[in-house]
Design an enzyme around this catalytic site. Structure first.
Site, PDB file in Angstrom:
ATOM      1  N   GLY A   1     -23.973   3.859   4.322  1.00 20.82           N
ATOM      2  CA  GLY A   1     -23.104   4.395   3.282  1.00 20.82           C
ATOM      3  C   GLY A   1     -23.495   3.866   1.918  1.00 20.82           C
ATOM      4  O   GLY A   1     -23.337   2.675   1.632  1.00 20.82           O
ATOM      5  N   VAL A   2     -24.053   4.769   1.117  1.00 19.29           N
ATOM      6  CA  VAL A   2     -24.441   4.340  -0.237  1.00 19.29           C
ATOM      7  C   VAL A   2     -23.561   5.055  -1.263  1.00 19.29           C
ATOM      8  O   VAL A   2     -24.020   5.751  -2.157  1.00 19.29           O
ATOM      9  CB  VAL A   2     -25.952   4.560  -0.517  1.00 19.29           C
ATOM     10  CG1 VAL A   2     -26.774   3.488   0.163  1.00 19.29           C
ATOM     11  CG2 VAL A   2     -26.417   5.950  -0.065  1.00 19.29           C
ATOM     12  N   GLY A   3     -22.250   4.885  -1.078  1.00 18.73           N
ATOM     13  CA  GLY A   3     -21.274   5.417  -2.024  1.00 18.73           C
ATOM     14  C   GLY A   3     -21.135   4.452  -3.184  1.00 18.73           C
ATOM     15  O   GLY A   3     -22.075   3.739  -3.549  1.00 18.73           O
TER      16      GLY A   3
ATOM     17  N   LYS B   1       0.867  -1.180   0.000  1.00 21.37           N
ATOM     18  CA  LYS B   1       0.000   0.000   0.000  1.00 21.37           C
ATOM     19  C   LYS B   1       0.901   1.225   0.000  1.00 21.37           C
ATOM     20  O   LYS B   1       2.046   1.153   0.472  1.00 21.37           O
ATOM     21  CB  LYS B   1      -0.859  -0.006   1.272  1.00 21.37           C
ATOM     22  CG  LYS B   1      -2.105   0.824   1.174  1.00 21.37           C
ATOM     23  CD  LYS B   1      -3.288   0.017   0.678  1.00 21.37           C
ATOM     24  CE  LYS B   1      -4.526   0.877   0.592  1.00 21.37           C
ATOM     25  NZ  LYS B   1      -5.685   0.146   0.098  1.00 21.37           N
TER      26      LYS B   1
HETATM   27  P1  NAD Z   1     -17.343   5.979  -1.129  1.00 16.80           P
HETATM   28  O1  NAD Z   1     -16.537   7.093  -0.588  1.00 16.80           O
HETATM   29  O2  NAD Z   1     -17.784   6.010  -2.544  1.00 16.80           O
HETATM   30  O3  NAD Z   1     -18.655   5.776  -0.244  1.00 16.80           O
HETATM   31  C1  NAD Z   1     -18.696   5.923   1.131  1.00 16.80           C
HETATM   32  C2  NAD Z   1     -20.051   6.517   1.467  1.00 16.80           C
HETATM   33  O4  NAD Z   1     -20.188   6.583   2.878  1.00 16.80           O
HETATM   34  C3  NAD Z   1     -20.215   7.956   0.945  1.00 16.80           C
HETATM   35  O5  NAD Z   1     -21.429   8.071   0.237  1.00 16.80           O
HETATM   36  C4  NAD Z   1     -20.211   8.804   2.223  1.00 16.80           C
HETATM   37  O6  NAD Z   1     -21.033   9.958   2.104  1.00 16.80           O
HETATM   38  C5  NAD Z   1     -20.775   7.812   3.227  1.00 16.80           C
HETATM   39  N1  NAD Z   1     -20.445   8.124   4.617  1.00 16.80           N
HETATM   40  C6  NAD Z   1     -19.322   8.681   5.131  1.00 16.80           C
HETATM   41  N2  NAD Z   1     -19.423   8.795   6.457  1.00 16.80           N
HETATM   42  C7  NAD Z   1     -20.630   8.282   6.799  1.00 16.80           C
HETATM   43  C8  NAD Z   1     -21.326   8.106   8.021  1.00 16.80           C
HETATM   44  N3  NAD Z   1     -20.794   8.515   9.178  1.00 16.80           N
HETATM   45  N4  NAD Z   1     -22.545   7.525   8.001  1.00 16.80           N
HETATM   46  C9  NAD Z   1     -23.109   7.135   6.843  1.00 16.80           C
HETATM   47  N5  NAD Z   1     -22.497   7.288   5.640  1.00 16.80           N
HETATM   48  C10 NAD Z   1     -21.296   7.850   5.628  1.00 16.80           C
HETATM   49  O7  NAD Z   1     -16.500   4.652  -0.819  1.00 16.80           O
HETATM   50  P2  NAD Z   1     -16.714   3.202  -1.461  1.00 16.80           P
HETATM   51  O8  NAD Z   1     -15.772   3.036  -2.582  1.00 16.80           O
HETATM   52  O9  NAD Z   1     -18.166   2.942  -1.653  1.00 16.80           O
HETATM   53  O10 NAD Z   1     -16.181   2.294  -0.270  1.00 16.80           O
HETATM   54  C11 NAD Z   1     -16.962   2.052   0.886  1.00 16.80           C
HETATM   55  C12 NAD Z   1     -16.116   1.305   1.901  1.00 16.80           C
HETATM   56  O11 NAD Z   1     -15.687   0.068   1.336  1.00 16.80           O
HETATM   57  C13 NAD Z   1     -14.854   2.035   2.322  1.00 16.80           C
HETATM   58  O12 NAD Z   1     -14.591   1.741   3.669  1.00 16.80           O
HETATM   59  C14 NAD Z   1     -13.795   1.414   1.449  1.00 16.80           C
HETATM   60  O13 NAD Z   1     -12.500   1.480   2.046  1.00 16.80           O
HETATM   61  C15 NAD Z   1     -14.270  -0.011   1.353  1.00 16.80           C
HETATM   62  N6  NAD Z   1     -13.822  -0.708   0.153  1.00 16.80           N
HETATM   63  C16 NAD Z   1     -14.112  -0.227  -1.075  1.00 16.80           C
HETATM   64  C17 NAD Z   1     -13.694  -0.915  -2.208  1.00 16.80           C
HETATM   65  C18 NAD Z   1     -14.010  -0.433  -3.599  1.00 16.80           C
HETATM   66  O14 NAD Z   1     -13.846  -1.203  -4.562  1.00 16.80           O
HETATM   67  N7  NAD Z   1     -14.502   0.771  -3.780  1.00 16.80           N
HETATM   68  C19 NAD Z   1     -12.969  -2.111  -2.065  1.00 16.80           C
HETATM   69  C20 NAD Z   1     -12.701  -2.600  -0.787  1.00 16.80           C
HETATM   70  C21 NAD Z   1     -13.135  -1.880   0.317  1.00 16.80           C
END
Ligand code: NAD
Length: 367
Positions: A192-194, A92
């Site tokens: 979290g609906v990212g 990393k």
């Molecule tokens: P993202 O940033 O697109 O989505 C995260 C969402 O969480 C955002 O919409 C944000 O507004 C919301 N959020 C932040 N703080 C919050 C809170 N206190 N309460 C509710 N919602 C909150 O990230 P992502 O790519 O969707 O990843 C989500 C998680 O999964 C992260 O922890 C990331 O490290 C992990 N992850 C992601 C991937 C990937 O392929 N994107 C792979 C492995 C792990």
């Protein structure tokens, strides 16, 4: 077993002491005056193959905080790759500073040169505050970069594949808890609906689950609720809902003393990294409460599986999804082992990953 999550120790340990405790092979400090680049690359373990892991850019409060972050994240990648059956090690990188002020072509290309100087021992990808377009600049200076845009032959955004892996991992956990992997009629809360949460909600709704969502971004929430019919709940309400499954998909450490006493679900399965605030203490608390926990690094491995497909030559989406589907069986094996050995599922997953590294390490003869 060594703890991964011990945030309280940040600031009280030296980088070398922590690298030694976690078992790192190499830690590389990168500094470039003209561009203002300050980065640290952590190479945890390369027994199974070159270390792979994203580059995170963050305005860390201290350099020590950045170093500790890269050490823990790179170690996590070793476990994630090993348990997923990939021939990759754990690495990393963290870049220190404000992305809005520092990130530009020269800055990213200088970082690419540092990655290149490691001769393939570390392969980079996207992480927080790094986009596929940034990987293009890094890729001008090194071939040891993944997560390039699809139009450049890369695997693009890993999130849909990550979400699919979380979905199949959740089904395995549901099977363990309820005797059936069907999520039809199950009540699932998604925090979290990212990028990942959004795709996960689509899978859940498609299968007939009753989905509850929360997010700090109200606009995103409203749009996803409108498209899928998922019910919006307040941020803190998510821990008190009467649901079957809780899916943390925002930040880490949401499984802690407070939330465990409030959660009513029998299954926890989500995408967020480092969900257990304290792996040992909270892992055991979940066992005491009869809750099934799908280890985060096992079920969120779809992203790295997707990227690994890019390394084998031309990216093959079908292959990435079929490999990701194996997360169901991997998760089931881990949950069975945890039950048989009466240990937390996270510990069971780590033991299986360590065994694979040790076993494969033995067949690597010098001549
Ligand atoms: P993202 O940033 O697109 O989505 C995260 C969402 O969480 C955002 O919409 C944000 O507004 C919301 N959020 C932040 N703080 C919050 C809170 N206190 N309460 C509710 N919602 C909150 O990230 P992502 O790519 O969707 O990843 C989500 C998680 O999964 C992260 O922890 C990331 O490290 C992990 N992850 C992601 C991937 C990937 O392929 N994107 C792979 C492995 C792990």
């Amino acid at each position: 077993m060594v703890e991964v999550n011990s945030p309280e120790k940040v600031g009280s340990v030296s980088v070398f002491a922590e690298a030694s405790r976690l078992g790192h092979e190499q830690v590389v400090f990168c500094h470039d005056e003209p561009t203002g680049l300050k980065a640290i690359i952590g190479i945890h373990n390369t027994v199974l193959g070159p270390s792979l892991g994203g580059t995170r850019m963050w305005n860390y409060a201290t350099e020590e905080e950045a170093a500790i972050d890269v050490l823990r994240l790179s170690r996590g990648m070793t476990y994630k790759a090993a348990i997923s059956g990939l021939n990759l090690g754990g690495g990393k990188a963290v870049v220190i500073g404000d992305p809005a002020q520092l990130k530009n072509e020269a800055f990213l290309r200088r970082f690419g040169k540092f990655v290149d100087s490691l001769g393939g021992k570390y392969i980079t990808a996207e992480d927080m505050n790094m986009k596929t377009s940034d990987m293009e600049y890094i890729g001008m200076e090194t071939k040891h970069v993944t997560g390039l845009p699809v139009e450049m032959g890369g695997s693009g955004d890993p999130s849909p594949v990550t979400a699919y892996g979380v979905y199949v991992g959740m089904k395995a956990a549901a099977k363990k808890a309820y005797g059936s992997d069907s999520l039809n009629g199950k009540k699932v809360s998604v925090q979290g609906v990212g990028q990942v949460g959004m795709y996960l909600v689509e899978h859940l709704v498609k299968e007939g689950a009753e989905v509850y969502i929360t997010d700090i971004n109200r606009d995103k929430l409203a749009a996803i609720s409108k498209n899928t019919g998922a019910k919006v709940v307040e941020l803190d309400e998510i821990y008190d809902l009467d649901v079957d499954i809780y899916a943390p998909c925002a930040m880490g450490a949401t499984i802690n003393d407070d939330s465990i006493s409030r959660l009513k679900c029998q299954v926890i399965a989500g995408a967020a990294n480092n969900q257990l605030k304290d792996e040992v203490r909270h892992g055991n608390m979940l066992i005491d409460r009869g809750m099934v926990y799908a280890p985060d690094f096992v079920i969120n491995a779809g992203g790295i599986i997707n990227i690994s497909s890019e390394l084998k030559g031309a990216y093959n989406k079908e292959q990435a999804y079929s490999w990701t589907e194996k997360i169901f069986d991997t998760c089931m094996n881990i949950l069975d082992k945890a039950e048989a050995d009466k240990i937390p599922s996270q510990e069971a997953a780590m033991l299986l990953a360590e065994k694979r590294i040790a076993d494969v390490g033995k067949i690597k003869l010098s001549f």
